[in-house]
Each structure stands twice: as C-alpha cells, then as structure tokens.
Design an enzyme around this catalytic site. Structure first.
Site, PDB file in Angstrom:
ATOM      1  N   LYS A  52       0.843  -1.201   0.000  1.00  0.00           N
ATOM      2  CA  LYS A  52       0.000   0.000   0.000  1.00  0.00           C
ATOM      3  C   LYS A  52       0.875   1.247   0.000  1.00  0.00           C
ATOM      4  O   LYS A  52       1.867   1.316   0.721  1.00  0.00           O
ATOM      5  CB  LYS A  52      -0.896   0.020   1.244  1.00  0.00           C
ATOM      6  N   HIS A  55       0.276  -8.080   9.371  1.00  0.00           N
ATOM      7  CA  HIS A  55       0.121  -6.661   9.005  1.00  0.00           C
ATOM      8  C   HIS A  55       0.552  -5.725  10.134  1.00  0.00           C
ATOM      9  O   HIS A  55       1.311  -4.776   9.920  1.00  0.00           O
ATOM     10  CB  HIS A  55      -1.334  -6.333   8.671  1.00  0.00           C
TER      11      HIS A  55
END
Ligand code: NAP
Length: 513
Positions: free
Chosen positions: A210, A268
C-alpha cells in the site's frame, strides 16, 4: 513482430535502472497461477495482472499460466480470466490490451498431487519459451490453501521447475498465513527454503504494497521535521489499529480456529510496528530495510502480565450500518461454542534507546465501529500549561496519525484557540493523498506482483521477520488457549470492555477513529 524483436526493447541497456522515477517494466517471463479458480486469484491477482498490462508495465509477451482442477480448454479458461478482469480491474477495460494478454494465456489441468500435471506444466513453459520468448523466467504464485504449500513446492522441485537455467530465474510467491505459530512457521520456511533459496521466496503481506505504508518511510526519513520528536522523549504511546466493519459470514472455513491475532496482528500490524519503530536504514535496498526491521522486532516483546496487557473479544449481535446483524456464533459455519476471537489487542514494548517506556498498542477486530487502519503517535502533554484549567478542559494530547485506509493521508492533531473565547481545543491539519496527487494509487497487488517479476524484494518479509513475529505472539496465543473464552462485544462498537480496561489501567484511552 517476432517474440525476440518484440522483447528487445525491454532489454535496452540505455534504460537507467537506477532512476527510481522511471516506470519499471518486467523482463520477458511467465507467471504460473496455482489456485486460479480461487477467491484471491479472481478478485486480486488476475485483475492486478491486467492493470499492470494496461499501465504498460508488463512485457508484451508476458504469459499467464493457470493451473487447476478443471477440464477447461483454452477458450473456457480465457473466458474465466476475461470475466475476472471485467469485473474487478481497477483501470479501464481496453480491448487491445486484453487481446494481447489473452495471447499469452495457457491452462494446465491437474491436482497438486498429480505428477503428470507438473510434467505438462513444464512442457507448457518450454513451449512458451519457443513461441513467445519468455526467457525461461518463471514466477510460481501459490494462491492456494497453506496446507498445500509443501506439496506444490515439492512438485516444483521434482519436476525441475524450481531450478532455473543459468541467468534465468524461478521465484515462488506465497500468501499469508505463514504458519499458525512459531513452530509451524519454521517448518514451512524449512520446506520452502529446501526448494527455493530465500532470495527467490516472495511472501506477500499485501499491506506492504500500500502506498500509505510505503509513505511511512518517506515521512520519517525524507523529512527533518519528525525525527527529533519520534522517540520516548516526546511520544507517550503508539496505537496501531486495523478495524473492519464486516463480519465473518461465509468465511468460517478460513477463520474459525485462526482468529484476529493470527490473521492480522502477526503479519500486518507487526510490519506496521516495525516500519514505525525502526531506525533509519543505511540505504533503501532490501537487505538494509530488512536488517532494520529484524533489529526492531528482535527488541520487541509483550508487556506483562498478559492478563492485563491484552484483550480478546468475539462479536455478538448488534447494529451495523443501520442493519441488524448476528453474532459470530450465529454466522454460518461457526460452531455454537467457537472460541475464535474476532477482536484482539496486545501491548508491546520495544526495548531500544529510542522507545524504552513507550507502549505500542496493537488492535484489530471485525464488526467494529467503522473500517479504518491507522498508526497514531500520541504525544506527551506539554509539561506546563500557562492557562486557567477551564481553558484547556477540551484539549487532548497532540497526535500524528498515519491513515493507511480508507481516505489515505496524514493528520496532525494539536491545540488551537477557539475564536472569540479564551479556550484551547483540538484541531486537525490534514494531508490527503486523494487531493494532493491527481493520480490514483495502484492496488497493493499491482505493486507486489510487479516487484516479484522484477526480483525486487524490499516489500516482502523474509523468513526471520516472520519467525520473530510469531515468537512475540506465541505466548499470547498459548495464554488465551488455556484461559477461558473471548469477551463478547456488541457489533458496531469498538470491542470488548476488557480492551478499554486494558488502556484505562495505564491512564490512557483508545482513539475512536
Ligand atoms: N481471499 C483473499 O482475499 C486472501 C487474502 C489474503 C491471503 N489469502 C491467502 O491466499 C490463499 C488462497 O486463498 P483463497 O481465498 O483464494 O482460497 P480459495 O478460494 O479456497 O482457493 C483455493 C484454490 O486452491 C485450489 N486447490 C485447492 N486444493 C487443490 C488441489 N489439491 N489441487 C489443485 N488445486 C487445488 C482450489 O481449486 P478448486 O477450485 O479446484 O477447489 C482453489 O483454486 C490462501 O493461502 C489464503 O490464506 C487470501
């Protein structure tokens, strides 16, 4: 154009490989997609391949080989890929791009334990080499259940596909979960590394693809502004949150027995912590970045006692987006006595000079108040306020918030005088990706698949990072397993009361993003 003439431009030695601003284009190659009929392939991998082609980032002879348990001929397979692209691609559908991509589609029918199917796969790749000049470069994308990683790796080994010829490459892409505890992660790494050398293994943690996550490094290391206050002298604590508003209807097969900590915190959130807490790397090459992440994860440990520094919950019925929703135990596929947690929060300490004494609170959950992922550095209060107490009643702590999704950007919260009154209140200064840059951010999978084809490993966790993250988390999982059930919380709220209590004990509170 012949394949070799077609590919020649992509080998132009005059392209300056070191200029990171130039678009990076993969060299001639094929990607084999195992699990081509699965959810991840349909929704993420195939559309990302098309979007890369549409952006001109794939070589014209790029070839996509699907492997699956279907009796498809070429046209049936092409139709499936076409439908995925049309339904899920990010960039506009263009017939000419599709036709070029379709020329490189091949399908090999078979199951993972079928030796002959792997012989056919090897023959298909050899033929592609002759017909399309893919140069013997192969990426094997394992979009498959984790329990099948070993058998596919072994098949790739025995069919000779894992060993590239000289000057060629063979890479393997695996998806999380990378094991379900430290032991299974070590076993998995052992199996994968016995077939592929570590530099050929690309573990996808899509958060690292991202733009906002990559921007953590730009924010921290391209500016002079933050570093002086990015430490225990100024930061009171850090909150890293990944909240989802959706429930788990239809996902019992994957989620039951896994839970929020394994699904999100181990990968994550630990990666976000590493990027937030690490020291400046000596350069931005992969080894230097990994070295800093490994250092910080090695210095990270659970705050004690676990009973007071962690919280786990399970969503009960409630209201979400104006609709009444059921609790986890009434979702299809979950047993009525499931103890799978849908909310997890833990407190970590990073034992370095920069962070000593600063708690890092990590939390994630389903069916929470809204969908948001953010990293918030919450600063200490000013040591002295030269105002009457009533003037600063409404003043909170200063905070720097990196908004990972949605509404990607950065918010700085600080106190400001209210016009016409002697009062100081919190205000926000906002940077939003959407309004600062005209271009849309590419999907994480586009960036990561391109990096696999380019052999650029910076954004992929290595085996040591994965194992360190499990080493940190394992004691919490063991503790939870032998200590009762998760605390229920109403859907649409911010988790169980035990999570609020966990912070209240230290005089702090969770942000309500
Ligand atoms: N879905 C996501 O958004 C997501 C996100 C992050 C990570 N992941 C990870 O990505 C991987 C794939 O997830 P998914 O959601 O796409 O799973 P899925 O929908 O269950 O797909 C699994 C795929 O593997 C194939 N397969 C299973 N056993 C096989 C065998 N013995 N021989 C040949 N093919 C076989 C299935 O083929 P059949 O159609 O023939 O059964 C199917 O194509 C998993 O490791 C998952 O944890 C998924």
């Amino acid at each position: 154009m012949t394949p070799s003439a077609d590919n020649a431009q992509w080998r132009n030695p005059l392209r300056d490989k070191d200029d990171k601003r130039l678009p990076r284009i993969a060299e001639p190659c094929a990607m084999v997609l195992f699990g081509v009929t699965g959810d991840l392939a349909h929704k993420k991998v195939v559309p990302a391949v098309y979007d890369l082609a549409n952006r001109g980032l794939l070589p014209p002879t790029f070839s996509l080989v699907g492997f699956g348990r279907r009796d498809w001929d070429h046209d049936a397979f092409a139709q499936v890929i076409h439908d995925d692209v049309k339904q899920y691609c990010r960039t506009p559908f263009r017939q000419a791009i599709w036709e070029r991509l379709a020329e490189g589609l091949r399908f090999v029918s078979g199951a993972f334990d079928d030796d002959k199917a792997f012989v056919r796969l090897a023959e298909t790749l050899d033929k592609l080499d002759v017909e399309r000049g893919i140069g013997g470069n192969h990426a094997f994308y394992l979009a498959i259940p984790p329990k099948s990683f070993p058998v596919v790796c072994e098949q790739l080994h025995s069919s000779g596909l894992a060993r590239p010829q000289e000057d060629r490459w063979s890479r393997v892409v695996i998806e999380k979960p990378f094991g379900h505890d430290l032991k299974s992660a070590c076993d998995l790494n052992h199996v994968v590394n016995s077939v592929f050398p570590e530099e050929s293994v690309f573990r996808i943690d899509h958060y690292l693809g991202k733009e906002t996550v990559q921007n953590i490094l730009a924010l921290r290391f391209a500016n002079q502004l933050w570093d002086p206050i990015w430490n225990a002298h100024y930061v009171d604590h850090v909150q890293i949150t990944m909240a989802e508003d959706i429930g788990l209807g239809g996902r019992a097969g994957y989620y039951d027995g896994i839970g929020a900590a394994r699904d999100v915190i181990q990968n994550h959130l630990m990666q976000l912590l590493a990027l937030t807490a690490m020291e400046e790397p000596v350069s931005f090459n992969a080894q230097a970045l990994q070295a800093e992440k490994i250092k910080v994860l090695s210095a990270t440990q659970l705050a004690q006692p676990i009973d007071e520094t962690t919280s786990r919950g399970q969503y009960a019925a409630g209201w979400q987006g104006g609709q009444q929703v059921v609790g986890l135990l009434d979702e299809d596929g979950f047993s009525k006595d499931s103890t799978t947690e849908t909310f997890a929060a833990i407190t970590l300490e990073v034992d370095t000079r920069r962070w000593a004494g600063v708690p890092f609170y990590l939390r994630t959950g389903k069916r929470l108040g809204r969908r948001v992922t953010e990293i918030a550095l919450v600063f200490k209060r000013a040591p002295h306020l030269p105002f009457d107490a009533t003037m600063t009643d409404e003043l909170g702590a200063n905070a720097l918030v990196i908004r990972v999704q949605p509404d990607e950007g950065i918010t700085l919260r600080f106190g400001s005088k209210v016009p016409g009154a002697m009062e100081v209140r919190d205000v926000n200064m906002d940077f939003s990706y959407g309004s600062a840059f005209a271009e849309d951010s590419p999907e994480a999978y586009e960036r990561l698949i391109l990096d696999v084809l380019l052999g650029e490993p910076s954004l992929f966790p290595v085996n040591e990072e994965v194992e360190l993250a499990w080493q940190i988390l394992d004691p919490v999982l063991d503790h939870w397993e032998s200590n009762g059930k998760p605390d229920p919380y109403e859907s649409g709220t911010w988790g169980p009361a035990s999570a609020d209590e966990m912070l209240r004990r230290t005089g702090r509170e969770w942000r309500r993003p």
